[in-house]
Design a protein around this motif. Structure first.
Motif, PDB file in Angstrom:
ATOM      1  N   ALA A  42      24.690  34.184 109.838  1.00 28.87           N
ATOM      2  CA  ALA A  42      25.575  33.986 109.919  1.00 28.87           C
ATOM      3  C   ALA A  42      26.130  32.324 109.726  1.00 28.87           C
ATOM      4  CB  ALA A  42      25.548  34.085 111.931  1.00 28.87           C
ATOM      5  N   ILE A  43      25.016  30.885 110.244  1.00 33.17           N
ATOM      6  CA  ILE A  43      25.153  29.606 110.413  1.00 33.17           C
ATOM      7  C   ILE A  43      25.293  29.399 109.046  1.00 33.17           C
ATOM      8  CG2 ILE A  43      24.472  27.873 110.648  1.00 33.17           C
ATOM      9  CD1 ILE A  43      23.494  28.560 113.455  1.00 33.17           C
ATOM     10  N   VAL A  44      24.549  29.723 108.102  1.00 26.96           N
ATOM     11  CA  VAL A  44      24.298  29.265 106.780  1.00 26.96           C
ATOM     12  C   VAL A  44      26.220  29.967 105.828  1.00 26.96           C
ATOM     13  CG1 VAL A  44      23.634  29.475 104.500  1.00 26.96           C
ATOM     14  CG2 VAL A  44      22.294  28.941 106.342  1.00 26.96           C
ATOM     15  N   ASP A  95      21.038  35.580 112.966  1.00 25.28           N
ATOM     16  CA  ASP A  95      21.959  34.500 112.874  1.00 25.28           C
ATOM     17  C   ASP A  95      21.892  33.488 112.802  1.00 25.28           C
ATOM     18  OD1 ASP A  95      19.269  34.881 116.267  1.00 25.28           O
ATOM     19  OD2 ASP A  95      19.212  35.239 114.110  1.00 25.28           O
ATOM     20  N   TYR A  96      20.897  32.860 111.681  1.00 22.84           N
ATOM     21  CA  TYR A  96      20.767  31.872 110.723  1.00 22.84           C
ATOM     22  C   TYR A  96      21.539  31.615 109.435  1.00 22.84           C
ATOM     23  CZ  TYR A  96      17.020  29.610 113.474  1.00 22.84           C
ATOM     24  OH  TYR A  96      15.897  29.481 114.179  1.00 22.84           O
ATOM     25  N   TYR A 129      37.045  39.073 111.357  1.00 25.16           N
ATOM     26  CA  TYR A 129      36.385  40.035 112.221  1.00 25.16           C
ATOM     27  C   TYR A 129      37.119  40.756 113.299  1.00 25.16           C
ATOM     28  CZ  TYR A 129      31.816  38.528 110.853  1.00 25.16           C
ATOM     29  OH  TYR A 129      30.201  38.841 110.493  1.00 25.16           O
ATOM     30  N   TYR A 137      25.225  39.480 109.001  1.00 19.77           N
ATOM     31  CA  TYR A 137      26.304  39.263 109.093  1.00 19.77           C
ATOM     32  C   TYR A 137      27.362  37.690 108.580  1.00 19.77           C
ATOM     33  CZ  TYR A 137      24.222  40.879 113.492  1.00 19.77           C
ATOM     34  OH  TYR A 137      23.496  42.236 114.588  1.00 19.77           O
ATOM     35  N   PHE A 153      29.656  34.629 108.327  1.00 20.52           N
ATOM     36  CA  PHE A 153      30.704  34.441 109.194  1.00 20.52           C
ATOM     37  C   PHE A 153      31.592  33.751 107.607  1.00 20.52           C
ATOM     38  CE2 PHE A 153      31.008  34.918 112.859  1.00 20.52           C
ATOM     39  CZ  PHE A 153      29.833  35.907 114.123  1.00 20.52           C
ATOM     40  N   PHE A 175      29.338  43.578 106.501  1.00 19.99           N
ATOM     41  CA  PHE A 175      28.003  43.942 108.241  1.00 19.99           C
ATOM     42  C   PHE A 175      28.534  45.265 108.569  1.00 19.99           C
ATOM     43  CE2 PHE A 175      28.411  42.428 112.864  1.00 19.99           C
ATOM     44  CZ  PHE A 175      29.425  43.378 113.437  1.00 19.99           C
ATOM     45  N   ILE A 220      28.853  30.242 107.186  1.00 17.02           N
ATOM     46  CA  ILE A 220      29.416  30.000 107.590  1.00 17.02           C
ATOM     47  C   ILE A 220      30.011  27.691 107.039  1.00 17.02           C
ATOM     48  CG2 ILE A 220      29.176  28.218 109.889  1.00 17.02           C
ATOM     49  CD1 ILE A 220      31.323  29.651 111.392  1.00 17.02           C
ATOM     50  N   LEU A 229      26.111  45.492 116.071  1.00 15.04           N
ATOM     51  CA  LEU A 229      27.223  44.623 116.910  1.00 15.04           C
ATOM     52  C   LEU A 229      25.845  45.013 118.361  1.00 15.04           C
ATOM     53  CD1 LEU A 229      30.403  45.039 117.621  1.00 15.04           C
ATOM     54  CD2 LEU A 229      29.180  43.006 116.345  1.00 15.04           C
ATOM     55  N   ARG A 240      22.400  44.175 118.580  1.00 11.06           N
ATOM     56  CA  ARG A 240      21.447  43.869 118.801  1.00 11.06           C
ATOM     57  C   ARG A 240      21.456  42.192 119.217  1.00 11.06           C
ATOM     58  NH1 ARG A 240      19.823  47.310 115.649  1.00 11.06           N
ATOM     59  NH2 ARG A 240      21.087  48.646 114.704  1.00 11.06           N
ATOM     60  N   LEU A 280      17.014  35.311 105.302  1.00 11.66           N
ATOM     61  CA  LEU A 280      17.149  35.077 106.673  1.00 11.66           C
ATOM     62  C   LEU A 280      17.050  35.473 107.873  1.00 11.66           C
ATOM     63  CD1 LEU A 280      19.185  31.347 105.977  1.00 11.66           C
ATOM     64  CD2 LEU A 280      16.464  32.014 106.365  1.00 11.66           C
ATOM     65  N   ARG A 281      16.573  35.785 109.029  1.00 17.84           N
ATOM     66  CA  ARG A 281      17.380  36.677 110.123  1.00 17.84           C
ATOM     67  C   ARG A 281      18.741  35.914 110.275  1.00 17.84           C
ATOM     68  NH1 ARG A 281      14.606  34.439 115.361  1.00 17.84           N
ATOM     69  NH2 ARG A 281      16.162  33.299 115.614  1.00 17.84           N
TER      70      ARG A 281
END
Lengths: 269, 328
Positions: free
Chosen positions: B96-98, B93-94, B243, B39, B41, B33, B100, B326, B328, B90-91
């Motif tokens: 990040a979700i993947v 925030d996506y 984090y 990102y 997560f 990061f 996590i 941070l 963006r 992937l973008r």
């Protein structure tokens, strides 16, 4: 969650806690404090959740947006808030699972191969009514149109005279009310504890992304598909793994069709 | 109120093995990061893979600890590749979700009853670290005022911090190298880097692997320090702690993860100790008593610190505003 993302771009990690809050508030009003009937308790709880959501927007997100805090920072702040809320709920209500006093034990009704309790039927009916209501609101009302405009292009919406701040506040109140309602319905079907919402959070992500982040109909479609997928998977696989399948679906969707079933092809990569 | 005790507990935790492990996680996250702008997560997933690599090798298959460590590192690399190959495009925030979701999948599977022969399912693995503690050269612990550690604790914290030091140095050299410059340029503007002919995907993948191995090392140290491996340890919360540490110390700084980890553990243990003292003196209202409330309050404090740091000083202690990903 989808509506909030559509208008503000924020992936709200604290959404789970709002779900839990709605459920627990209803429990408190129903089983502890004033001991109202579940119906009344639920309505008040949903309203309270909306208040919390509005408070969050006015007290946290709006000032932070004013300081030009980046979206990622906001997302991590929502993570921090979710942690704080969860612990606060733990301190206040303990770690036991809580149950409402009404509609707990019911006779199952038979409809051919399907057997349900009246409670489950009511839950489904309420959910459908709400979803249809939101859809109609988005299509027919002025605020719905304004919402869609802001979701599409904030600057353009603002320059055509839409009060973006009011729309965003509306979205937060509505979105959190829906979250609270979801929590109440979930808790009516089973129980609720301080972790309930957080455990559902990833499933919510899955549903929203599957359906298309930012479309209300997408969230509905995604929710139904994820719900079906998790439950049907228990036919073949152990029930511990049912969440795994929902998450796996999430990952596959993001790889194959990141805009989801109903989303528009914008830059997701 | 024994302030000395509180300080002692906090200081012991701040320099203890858990702080070193968190520092390793944060170091890995710094590569992902801080320097590359990924990102991630799911860092706890790398920790899980590292810990179970050693755990399964030693406890389930009876191999030597050294082979277990090699296996753990291989698994961390494999997870990074499996995670990154499909998802790095992937973008943010996506992604990040993947990440996590992937870490959670690992946790569920490791915890599930069907995995019980391999990972111990819900019960986890025990007796993982006998080979490790056999190597302990310290016969007694140490007792310097507040810093009281048993021989085993002293050994694990020494190894842990030595590892942290080594890895911090390696990362520092990497980032100062041409490789590091490309990676940082990717963080700033991927398209520019790509237009200059750099294989952006390749660099991101390498960064993911390196940061992932660091996370895996954290997991290995966890398994060896606590001598047990249980899937329930590896919750998304650990990633959030990492984090928080990174943000406290300063993302994209060489010492950020280390200093952040020390401060974090100090505050975490210190707050728990303070609450215990307050309770003993009877200063806490009834509903805040008990170890459950204590744990909850400390965690809430972590959340609060995260929120406050991000709001008022997102670059952390050492960081520079321009360098952080941070905004963006």
């Amino acid at each position: 969650m989808s509506l909030i993302f559509a208008t503000t771009g924020l992936i709200n990690f604290a959404h789970g806690e709002l779900v839990t809050f709605g459920a627990i508030a209803a429990w408190f009003l129903n089983a502890e404090g004033p001991q109202w009937s579940l119906l009344v308790a639920a309505l008040v709880a949903v309203g309270l959740t909306g208040l919390v959501g509005g408070g969050l927007e006015l007290g946290v997100w709006r000032p932070l947006r004013g300081r030009k805090t980046g979206l990622f920072q906001l997302m991590v702040i929502s993570i921090g808030l979710s942690l704080i809320f969860r612990q606060a709920l733990l301190i206040w209500f303990g770690s036991d699972s809580l149950r409402y006093t009404d509609y707990t034990v019911q006779e199952r009704l038979e409809f051919g191969p399907i057997s349900l309790t009246p409670r489950d039927l009511a839950i489904m009916a309420i959910a459908v009514v709400c979803l249809v209501g939101v859809a109609l609101m988005l299509q027919r009302t002025r605020i719905g149109k304004a919402l869609r405009a802001v979701a599409d292009n904030v600057d353009l919406a603002e320059s055509s005279g839409i009060d973006v701040r009011r729309v965003i506040l509306f979205v937060w109140v509505l979105g959190t009310m829906l979250a609270g309602l979801g929590g109440v319905l979930q808790a009516t079907a089973t129980t609720v504890n301080y972790l309930s919402g957080f455990q559902l959070l990833l499933l919510m992500f899955a549903a929203v992304i599957l359906g298309g982040l930012g479309t209300a109909y997408g969230a509905m479609v995604g929710g139904i598909v994820v719900g079906l997928a998790t439950e049907i998977s228990t036919v073949w696989l152990s029930s511990e793994l049912k969440f795994v399948w929902a998450l796996a679906v999430l990952i596959v969707v993001l790889l194959v069709r990141p805009q989801g079933i109903l989303g528009e092809k914008e830059r997701v990569a | 109120m024994e302030i000395g005790d509180i300080f002692g507990n906090a200081a012991r935790a701040a320099l203890g093995p858990e702080a070193a492990i968190l520092a390793l996680l944060a170091l890995g996250l710094n590569v992902h990061f801080g320097y590359t702008g990924l990102y991630n997560f799911g860092q706890v997933g790398f920790m899980l893979v590292g810990a179970f690599g050693v755990g399964v090798a030693v406890a389930t298959w009876g191999w030597s600890m050294w082979i277990g460590i090699v296996l753990a590192i291989v698994l961390a690399v494999a997870f990074a590749l499996a995670l990154g190959l499909p998802t790095l495009r992937l973008r943010a925030d996506y992604f990040a979700i993947v990440t996590i979701a992937s870490a959670e999948i690992l946790r569920f599977v490791a915890r599930s009853g069907s995995a019980i022969d391999l990972t111990g399912g819900p019960y986890g693995l025990q007796d993982v670290a006998n080979d490790f503690y056999d190597l302990n050269p310290f016969d007694d612990g140490i007792d310097l005022g507040a810093f009281r550690y048993s021989a085993n604790q002293l050994f694990s914290l020494t190894v842990g911090w030595a590892l942290v030091g080594l890895c911090t140095y390696v990362v520092y050299r990497l980032i100062r190298s041409p490789w590091g410059r490309v990676v940082r340029s990717i963080r700033e503007d991927e398209d520019v880097a790509r237009s200059l002919g750099k294989n952006v995907f390749g660099y991101k993948m390498q960064s993911l692997v390196i940061g992932g191995v660091l996370g895996g090392l954290g997991g290995i140290m966890w398994a060896l320090t606590t001598s047990s491996v249980n899937a329930n340890t590896f919750q998304p919360q650990q990633t959030f702690f990492a984090y928080t540490i990174l943000i406290i110390g300063g993302a994209a700084t060489p010492l950020g993860p280390v200093v952040g980890a020390v401060i974090f553990q100090f505050i975490f243990a210190g707050s728990q100790s303070t609450l215990a003292q307050l309770e003993r003196e009877g200063w806490l209202p009834g509903f805040l008593e008990g170890s459950q409330a204590r744990g909850a309050l400390s965690l809430a404090l972590v959340g609060l610190i995260l929120v406050l740091m991000l709001t008022f000083r997102p670059e952390g202690i050492f960081g520079k505003r321009e360098e952080i990903a941070l905004g963006r």
